[in-house]
Design an enzyme around this catalytic site. Structure first.
Site, short mmCIF file in Angstrom:
data_model
loop_
_atom_site.label_atom_id
_atom_site.label_comp_id
_atom_site.label_asym_id
_atom_site.label_seq_id
_atom_site.Cartn_x
_atom_site.Cartn_y
_atom_site.Cartn_z
N ALA A 41 1.08 -1.62 0.52
CA ALA A 41 -0.16 0.01 0.65
C ALA A 41 0.41 1.85 0.16
O ALA A 41 1.84 1.74 0.53
CB ALA A 41 -1.00 -0.14 1.56
N GLY A 46 6.20 1.59 5.35
CA GLY A 46 7.72 -0.10 4.70
C GLY A 46 7.41 0.75 3.70
O GLY A 46 8.25 0.34 2.19
N CYS A 47 6.46 0.58 3.08
CA CYS A 47 6.33 0.77 1.37
C CYS A 47 6.49 2.27 1.17
O CYS A 47 7.50 2.47 0.09
CB CYS A 47 4.69 0.80 1.21
SG CYS A 47 4.08 -0.85 1.50
N THR A 48 6.62 3.89 2.14
CA THR A 48 7.34 4.66 1.62
C THR A 48 9.05 4.34 1.75
O THR A 48 9.69 4.75 0.55
CB THR A 48 6.98 5.58 2.47
OG1 THR A 48 5.83 5.76 2.53
CG2 THR A 48 7.47 6.78 2.69
N ALA A 51 9.70 2.43 -1.74
CA ALA A 51 9.79 3.80 -3.04
C ALA A 51 10.99 4.54 -3.03
O ALA A 51 10.79 5.02 -3.93
CB ALA A 51 8.55 4.00 -3.20
#
Length: 155
Positions: A41, A46-48, A51
């Site tokens: 998401a 974590g995804c930030t 990315a």
């Protein structure tokens, strides 16, 4: 649950909308290597981190002949917010019906805090210039993953 890809498998082709709603296909990248990474998401810690790590290393990866595509079940509008907020330069694609996530083995059962849930399995698939899977990495960690890929690829 879908099968996990193996090196040498043909990478499933896809066409998905990016953060601006433009269609992007894996076939558009034929002739270059592509790092396709799947994350749960946008706008989550974590995804930030992942990315931002890809964005910070984009020039290095591009210089070595790699394009980077991130795919999540988010809608294009959320991806646009994510890109703007974090100043991301990687291509982010929306797969809300999870067809591509499924085709790549990046959606299914996973363990989260000791419980079995169904969701996006953080994964990275490296596709060669001919569209074949070079490496398929599943259940990767958000932190340190990009550095490990760079090291493993000898960049």
């Amino acid at each position: 649950m879908s099968e996990r890809l193996q090196p040498g498998d043909p990478a499933p082709d896809f066409t998905l909308p990016d953060a601006d709603g433009n269609e992007v296909s894996l076939a558009d990248h034929r002739g270059r290597k592509v790092i396709v990474y799947f994350y749960p998401a946008a706008l989550t810690p974590g995804c930030t981190k992942q990315a931002c790590d890809f964005t910070d290393n984009l020039e290095l990866l591009a210089g070595a002949g790699y394009d980077v595509i991130g795919i999540s079940p988010d809608k294009p509008e959320k991806l646009a917010k994510f890109r703007e907020k974090e100043q991301l330069r990687v291509t982010l694609l929306a797969d809300p019906d999870k067809k591509v996530l499924d085709a790549y083995g990046a959606f299914g059962e996973k363990k989260l805090y000791g419980k079995t849930t169904v969701g996006v399995i953080r994964s990275t698939v490296i596709v060669d210039e001919e569209g074949k899977v070079e490496r398929a990495l599943y259940n990767v960690k958000a932190t340190g993953h990009v550095a490990k890929i760079i090291k493993d690829l000898g960049i």
